[in-house]
Scaffold this active site. Structure first.
Site, PDB file in Angstrom:
ATOM      1  N   ASN A 155       1.727  10.186  -6.041  1.00 55.84           N
ATOM      2  CA  ASN A 155       1.344  11.349  -6.851  1.00 55.84           C
ATOM      3  C   ASN A 155       1.574  12.709  -6.197  1.00 55.84           C
ATOM      4  O   ASN A 155       1.724  13.705  -6.910  1.00 55.84           O
ATOM      5  CB  ASN A 155      -0.099  11.204  -7.350  1.00 55.84           C
ATOM      6  CG  ASN A 155      -1.094  11.126  -6.230  1.00 55.84           C
ATOM      7  OD1 ASN A 155      -0.882  10.397  -5.264  1.00 55.84           O
ATOM      8  ND2 ASN A 155      -2.156  11.879  -6.328  1.00 55.84           N
ATOM      9  N   GLU A 251      -7.490   7.061   2.752  1.00 53.82           N
ATOM     10  CA  GLU A 251      -7.686   8.121   1.758  1.00 53.82           C
ATOM     11  C   GLU A 251      -7.465   7.483   0.394  1.00 53.82           C
ATOM     12  O   GLU A 251      -6.335   7.264  -0.018  1.00 53.82           O
ATOM     13  CB  GLU A 251      -6.670   9.254   1.986  1.00 53.82           C
ATOM     14  CG  GLU A 251      -6.757   9.908   3.349  1.00 53.82           C
ATOM     15  CD  GLU A 251      -8.074  10.628   3.572  1.00 53.82           C
ATOM     16  OE1 GLU A 251      -8.643  11.174   2.614  1.00 53.82           O
ATOM     17  OE2 GLU A 251      -8.560  10.623   4.717  1.00 53.82           O
ATOM     18  N   CYS A 285      -6.181  12.396  -7.023  1.00 52.42           N
ATOM     19  CA  CYS A 285      -7.366  11.717  -6.490  1.00 52.42           C
ATOM     20  C   CYS A 285      -8.644  12.521  -6.647  1.00 52.42           C
ATOM     21  O   CYS A 285      -9.730  11.954  -6.687  1.00 52.42           O
ATOM     22  CB  CYS A 285      -7.149  11.351  -5.023  1.00 52.42           C
ATOM     23  SG  CYS A 285      -6.774  12.769  -3.993  1.00 52.42           S
ATOM     24  N   GLU A 379     -11.571   4.445 -11.574  1.00 53.51           N
ATOM     25  CA  GLU A 379     -10.712   5.627 -11.533  1.00 53.51           C
ATOM     26  C   GLU A 379      -9.663   5.523 -12.635  1.00 53.51           C
ATOM     27  O   GLU A 379      -8.852   4.603 -12.633  1.00 53.51           O
ATOM     28  CB  GLU A 379     -10.005   5.684 -10.169  1.00 53.51           C
ATOM     29  CG  GLU A 379      -9.058   6.847 -10.043  1.00 53.51           C
ATOM     30  CD  GLU A 379      -8.271   6.836  -8.726  1.00 53.51           C
ATOM     31  OE1 GLU A 379      -7.840   5.746  -8.288  1.00 53.51           O
ATOM     32  OE2 GLU A 379      -8.075   7.913  -8.149  1.00 53.51           O
TER      33      GLU A 379
HETATM   34  P1  NAP Z   1      -1.003   2.151  -4.387  1.00 51.98           P
HETATM   35  O1  NAP Z   1      -0.503   1.314  -5.483  1.00 51.98           O
HETATM   36  O2  NAP Z   1      -2.211   1.722  -3.651  1.00 51.98           O
HETATM   37  O3  NAP Z   1       0.234   2.358  -3.397  1.00 51.98           O
HETATM   38  C1  NAP Z   1       0.144   3.207  -2.288  1.00 51.98           C
HETATM   39  C2  NAP Z   1       1.121   2.763  -1.226  1.00 51.98           C
HETATM   40  O4  NAP Z   1       0.719   1.481  -0.739  1.00 51.98           O
HETATM   41  C3  NAP Z   1       2.556   2.617  -1.712  1.00 51.98           C
HETATM   42  O5  NAP Z   1       3.440   3.073  -0.723  1.00 51.98           O
HETATM   43  C4  NAP Z   1       2.690   1.114  -1.885  1.00 51.98           C
HETATM   44  O6  NAP Z   1       4.018   0.628  -1.764  1.00 51.98           O
HETATM   45  C5  NAP Z   1       1.857   0.627  -0.708  1.00 51.98           C
HETATM   46  N1  NAP Z   1       1.431  -0.774  -0.825  1.00 51.98           N
HETATM   47  C6  NAP Z   1       1.201  -1.489  -1.932  1.00 51.98           C
HETATM   48  N2  NAP Z   1       0.820  -2.751  -1.599  1.00 51.98           N
HETATM   49  C7  NAP Z   1       0.812  -2.810  -0.254  1.00 51.98           C
HETATM   50  C8  NAP Z   1       0.512  -3.824   0.684  1.00 51.98           C
HETATM   51  N3  NAP Z   1       0.121  -5.038   0.302  1.00 51.98           N
HETATM   52  N4  NAP Z   1       0.615  -3.543   2.004  1.00 51.98           N
HETATM   53  C9  NAP Z   1       0.993  -2.315   2.406  1.00 51.98           C
HETATM   54  N5  NAP Z   1       1.303  -1.311   1.554  1.00 51.98           N
HETATM   55  C10 NAP Z   1       1.202  -1.550   0.241  1.00 51.98           C
HETATM   56  O7  NAP Z   1      -1.331   3.641  -4.915  1.00 51.98           O
HETATM   57  P2  NAP Z   1      -0.471   4.585  -5.874  1.00 51.98           P
HETATM   58  O8  NAP Z   1      -0.531   4.052  -7.258  1.00 51.98           O
HETATM   59  O9  NAP Z   1       0.846   4.883  -5.271  1.00 51.98           O
HETATM   60  O10 NAP Z   1      -1.340   5.923  -5.765  1.00 51.98           O
HETATM   61  C11 NAP Z   1      -2.448   6.163  -6.527  1.00 51.98           C
HETATM   62  C12 NAP Z   1      -3.740   5.986  -5.760  1.00 51.98           C
HETATM   63  O11 NAP Z   1      -3.742   6.790  -4.585  1.00 51.98           O
HETATM   64  C13 NAP Z   1      -4.932   6.474  -6.565  1.00 51.98           C
HETATM   65  O12 NAP Z   1      -5.991   5.591  -6.427  1.00 51.98           O
HETATM   66  C14 NAP Z   1      -5.252   7.818  -5.947  1.00 51.98           C
HETATM   67  O13 NAP Z   1      -6.575   8.258  -6.144  1.00 51.98           O
HETATM   68  C15 NAP Z   1      -4.950   7.543  -4.521  1.00 51.98           C
HETATM   69  N6  NAP Z   1      -4.750   8.798  -3.793  1.00 51.98           N
HETATM   70  C16 NAP Z   1      -5.685   9.184  -2.862  1.00 51.98           C
HETATM   71  C17 NAP Z   1      -5.531  10.397  -2.210  1.00 51.98           C
HETATM   72  C18 NAP Z   1      -6.504  10.860  -1.176  1.00 51.98           C
HETATM   73  O14 NAP Z   1      -6.130  11.686  -0.345  1.00 51.98           O
HETATM   74  N7  NAP Z   1      -7.735  10.368  -1.155  1.00 51.98           N
HETATM   75  C19 NAP Z   1      -4.439  11.218  -2.494  1.00 51.98           C
HETATM   76  C20 NAP Z   1      -3.526  10.784  -3.446  1.00 51.98           C
HETATM   77  C21 NAP Z   1      -3.682   9.569  -4.081  1.00 51.98           C
HETATM   78  P3  NAP Z   1       4.896   0.310  -3.076  1.00 51.98           P
HETATM   79  O15 NAP Z   1       5.007   1.603  -3.782  1.00 51.98           O
HETATM   80  O16 NAP Z   1       6.163  -0.205  -2.508  1.00 51.98           O
HETATM   81  O17 NAP Z   1       4.137  -0.712  -3.863  1.00 51.98           O
END
Ligand code: NAP
Length: 479
Positions: A155, A251, A285, A379
């Site tokens: 994002n 995070e 987030c 969320e």
């Molecule tokens: P996600 O599905 O959890 O993916 C995040 C990252 O994790 C991607 O690079 C993904 O790779 C990787 N990943 C997935 N499965 C994995 C595994 N088994 N082992 C290691 N890495 C793995 O999250 P998203 O949909 O991209 O992002 C949205 C989420 O991020 C929301 O919940 C949002 O609130 C949160 N977020 C938090 C913050 C903060 O600072 N607190 C900031 C921004 C976003 P692939 O893409 O290759 O699957």
């Protein structure tokens, strides 16, 4: 500088590399193929980690060189800022205006990293406070810990990667980044800025590929001393479990609440909450998900909020007049649609929005949502906000806390007593008074409680997490 990318390379220890296989990156607005990107294997990941460790062990990278590299990388991004913005907007959900804002923030994140590199200090320790230690003198200083493994979400595809690379370099650590597979191009373009800034080979790898396939190697490798993860709760739990006994920064997500009290400036509250709920299509987030409004001003607030929402312009991301573009993919848009439908089925009232067309989902406002509905607990990470009438301030605090997340909260009030009460009792990592939950600068400690994460990001906090104090003590004989 390349922008109309068809065939990308990944960065492995300072060198651009292909892989045997590639994966496709699409523009979510029209499903057009925009790039083919190397699908890294476990072998690539292992090599990146080993090269990172080798660089850490063999290359002298003093603070003045780190500051120079960071500032040069920031200059590079500033110079090509529009290419960076177009890349963010093309591969992700953000409008071009939002993307330009993200580029500015990324530059700031890297410049702050350069400044903070000057301030990685320790302090003297007065050992003589202990009897028998009168002849000892010493201090502690912070030392870099080695290869950082970073995993980032889609994002904020540039600035959230900058939040890993900037502090890692400032601290003197090599870093291996695994960006989100739907938005790898911004991370690769960021790597280009560092490669053109004299960063020693080995200090940066951006390994593109599936998190499920190469993520575990990065998380579990013994040479990776810290895992810095930003992403969803379920992925975060899995990674924390796999990482075992190593430093972990998490995070994660949230469903942020905002409380609006009777004495609030209604205009400010509405303007700020509409922006906080729908910027980046709600894929944020700290986006506003739940608004609790005191009953006396609830009708006025609701009317003004719905009216402002109705005027949001949803459409082409590249058009400067657009307020909201598409969601990241159709699967996500369908998920949001089904959560809204489930809430309505359970008794919620739809006030505006609620329709989907492909990846586009309308800005949506719900009220009277049962507390048990998924959308009130989890969320949503989409353009949907819940506005509820509350009978007392205490009820607002309790309902705000009654979830498994706690990243940011907002409160609109001019009553200082109530503001301080909220600051003390809201179970979150940040309370924004007279702002929505969606307020952040890149220099502040950022992170949450409960399911929102572990540790804090924000340049200085990240540098602290990416270094450790080492104590030095001299025993003197005396003359
Ligand atoms: P996600 O599905 O959890 O993916 C995040 C990252 O994790 C991607 O690079 C993904 O790779 C990787 N990943 C997935 N499965 C994995 C595994 N088994 N082992 C290691 N890495 C793995 O999250 P998203 O949909 O991209 O992002 C949205 C989420 O991020 C929301 O919940 C949002 O609130 C949160 N977020 C938090 C913050 C903060 O600072 N607190 C900031 C921004 C976003 P692939 O893409 O290759 O699957």
């Amino acid at each position: 500088m390349h922008l109309e990318v068809i065939s990308e390379k990944m960065l492995l220890a300072g060198k651009w590399r292909d892989a045997e296989k590639t994966f496709d990156v699409f523009n979510p607005q029209n499903n057009q193929l925009i790039a083919k990107v190397p699908l890294a294997t476990e072998k690539d990941m292992l090599l990146a980690i080993e090269k990172g460790n080798e660089a850490f062990k063999t290359i002298q990278f003093p603070t003045n060189d780190r500051i120079h590299v960071l500032n040069k990388a920031a200059d590079y991004i500033e110079k090509y800022n529009e290419d960076y913005a177009k890349t963010i907007a093309k591969e992700g959900s953000k409008t071009i205006t939002e993307a330009r804002g993200e580029v500015k923030r990324a530059v700031k994140t890297i410049r702050i990293s350069a400044e903070e590199a000057r301030r990685i200090n320790g302090e003297t320790i007065n050992f003589d406070q202990n009897e028998g230690s009168e002849n000892r003198v010493g201090y502690h200083y912070r030392f870099p810990i080695g290869v950082i493994g970073a995993i980032t979400p889609f994002n904020d595809p540039l600035n959230l990667v900058a939040h890993k690379i900037g502090p890692a370099i400032a601290a003197g650590n090599p870093i291996v980044v695994k960006p989100a597979s739907v938005t790898p191009l911004s991370a690769l373009l960021l790597a280009e800025a560092f490669i053109n800034s004299g960063l020693p080979d080995g200090f940066l790898s951006v390994i593109t590929g599936s998190g499920r396939e190469v993520g575990e190697t990065l998380v579990t490798h013994p040479l990776v001393t810290m895992v810095s993860f930003t992403g969803g709760l379920e992925t975060g739990k899995r990674i924390a479990h796999q990482a075992g006994l190593k430093k972990v920064n998490m995070e994660l997500g949230s469903n942020s609440p905002v409380i609006v009290l009777n004495d609030a400036n209604l205009y400010d509250a509405v303007r700020s909450c509409v922006s906080g709920a729908f910027s980046a299509v709600g894929q944020n987030c700290i986006g506003v998900q739940r608004i609790y409004v005191e009953k006396e001003i609830y009708p006025k607030f609701l009317q003004a909020f719905v009216e402002k929402t109705t005027h949001l312009h949803v459409g082409d991301k590249m058009c400067e007049l657009t307020d909201m573009g598409p969601m990241i993919n159709e699967k996500e848009a369908k998920r949001v649609e089904s959560w809204v439908e489930d809430a309505i089925f359970a008794g919620a009232k739809l006030l505006v929005g609620g329709k989907r067309e492909g990846t586009f989902y309308e800005p949506t406002v719900l009220t009277d949502v049962p507390e048990s509905a998924k959308i009130a607990k989890e969320e949503i990470f989409g353009p949907v906000v819940i506005i509820e009438r509350i009978s007392s301030f205490q009820e607002a605090i309790e309902r705000s806390n009654n979830v498994n997340y706690g990243l940011h909260a907002g409160i609109f009030t001019n009553d200082i007593e109530k503001a301080f009460h909220a600051i003390q009792h809201l179970q979150v990592g940040g309370v924004m008074v007279n702002d929505s939950s969606d307020y952040r600068i890149d220099a502040m400690p950022f992170g949450g409680m409960k399911g929102s994460g572990l540790g804090r990001e924000g340049v200085r906090s990240s540098i602290e997490a990416m270094t450790e104090p080492k104590v030095v003590c001299f025993k003197l004989k005396g003359i």
